[in-house]
Scaffold this active site. Structure first.
Site, PDB file in Angstrom:
ATOM      1  N   LYS A 254      12.996  77.557  53.430  1.00  0.00           N
ATOM      2  CA  LYS A 254      12.344  78.034  54.651  1.00  0.00           C
ATOM      3  C   LYS A 254      13.373  78.292  55.741  1.00  0.00           C
ATOM      4  CE  LYS A 254      10.367  75.453  57.755  1.00  0.00           C
ATOM      5  NZ  LYS A 254       9.484  74.521  58.493  1.00  0.00           N
TER       6      LYS A 254
ATOM      7  N   ASP B 181       5.839  78.359  56.806  1.00  0.00           N
ATOM      8  CA  ASP B 181       5.631  77.035  57.380  1.00  0.00           C
ATOM      9  C   ASP B 181       4.139  76.719  57.327  1.00  0.00           C
ATOM     10  OD1 ASP B 181       4.487  78.591  59.345  1.00  0.00           O
ATOM     11  OD2 ASP B 181       5.619  77.699  61.000  1.00  0.00           O
TER      12      ASP B 181
END
Length: 214
Positions: free
Chosen positions: A124, A142
């Site tokens: 991420k 997220d």
């Protein structure tokens, strides 16, 4: 989890979001690629507001990996002590700074694999850096994007990797660069976890979420 939306509906959603904000920006403050890596690494399990409050003074003094090494771990700990998991994060920042100095001449690499090899940098974080700094259409998933992707049917999936692949597959190419920010901001301010603000949602008519609020 909603069913996968048709391509035309997804296109209509992003056309609407683009019309509202053609150039969405991330909310983590940074001055270069290195400070972005640090900020994103610090943001795990923390809010952007909290990270910005801690890094504002830090980045006024430290903007390169070598400066961070000279700054030292003890001073870094003091600077970021208001952020969750700050001790482990400080260790990771010092380690990744050393690697950047020793192996990359102090420069942040533009490769996902190289970024993910840095301590404290997961997929991420790497995707955020690739998107925000190197302008690659990477999709960093997220909690906000995971929720919005599933509720709307833009990118349904039971895990982060599935949602990321669905985003890459389903978002029209011309919207891919900014899709990450449109979705995260939509999840942060409108499609809230507990009480989504459906009454002011600009994509209400395109969204199949069954538990819409009045």
């Amino acid at each position: 989890m909603a069913r996968q939306l048709p391509y035309r509906t997804i296109e209509a959603i992003f056309t609407t979001l683009h019309g509202i904000d053609p150039e969405p920006k991330g909310e983590l403050e940074h001055v270069n690629a290195y400070t972005l890596v640090v900020a994103v690494a610090l943001s795990a399990q923390a809010t952007d507001v909290g990270v910005n409050k801690a890094t504002r003074g830090l980045f006024a003094q430290v903007t390169t990996p070598q400066q961070m090494l000279d700054f030292g771990e003890e001073r870094l700990l003091d600077a970021i002590k208001t952020i969750g998991l700050f001790r482990q994060k400080a260790k990771n920042v010092m380690k990744l700074s050393r690697i950047l100095v020793d192996e990359y001449d102090g420069e942040v690499p533009s490769s996902r694999a190289a970024l993910q090899s840095l301590p404290g940098v997961g997929r991420k974080t790497a995707n955020v850096v690739l998107n925000m700094w190197f302008h690659q259409p990477a999709q960093a998933v997220d909690t906000h994007i995971f929720r919005v992707g599933n509720r709307t049917g833009i990118a349904p999936g039971r895990d982060v990797d599935t949602v990321e692949r669905a985003l890459e597959d389903n978002i029209p190419a011309r919207f891919a660069l900014h899709a990450h920010h449109w979705l995260i901001l939509h999840g942060r301010y409108i499609c809230l976890a507990r009480k989504p603000r459906c009454g002011i949602c600009p994509i209400y008519d395109h969204c199949p979420f069954e538990e819409k609020t009045a």
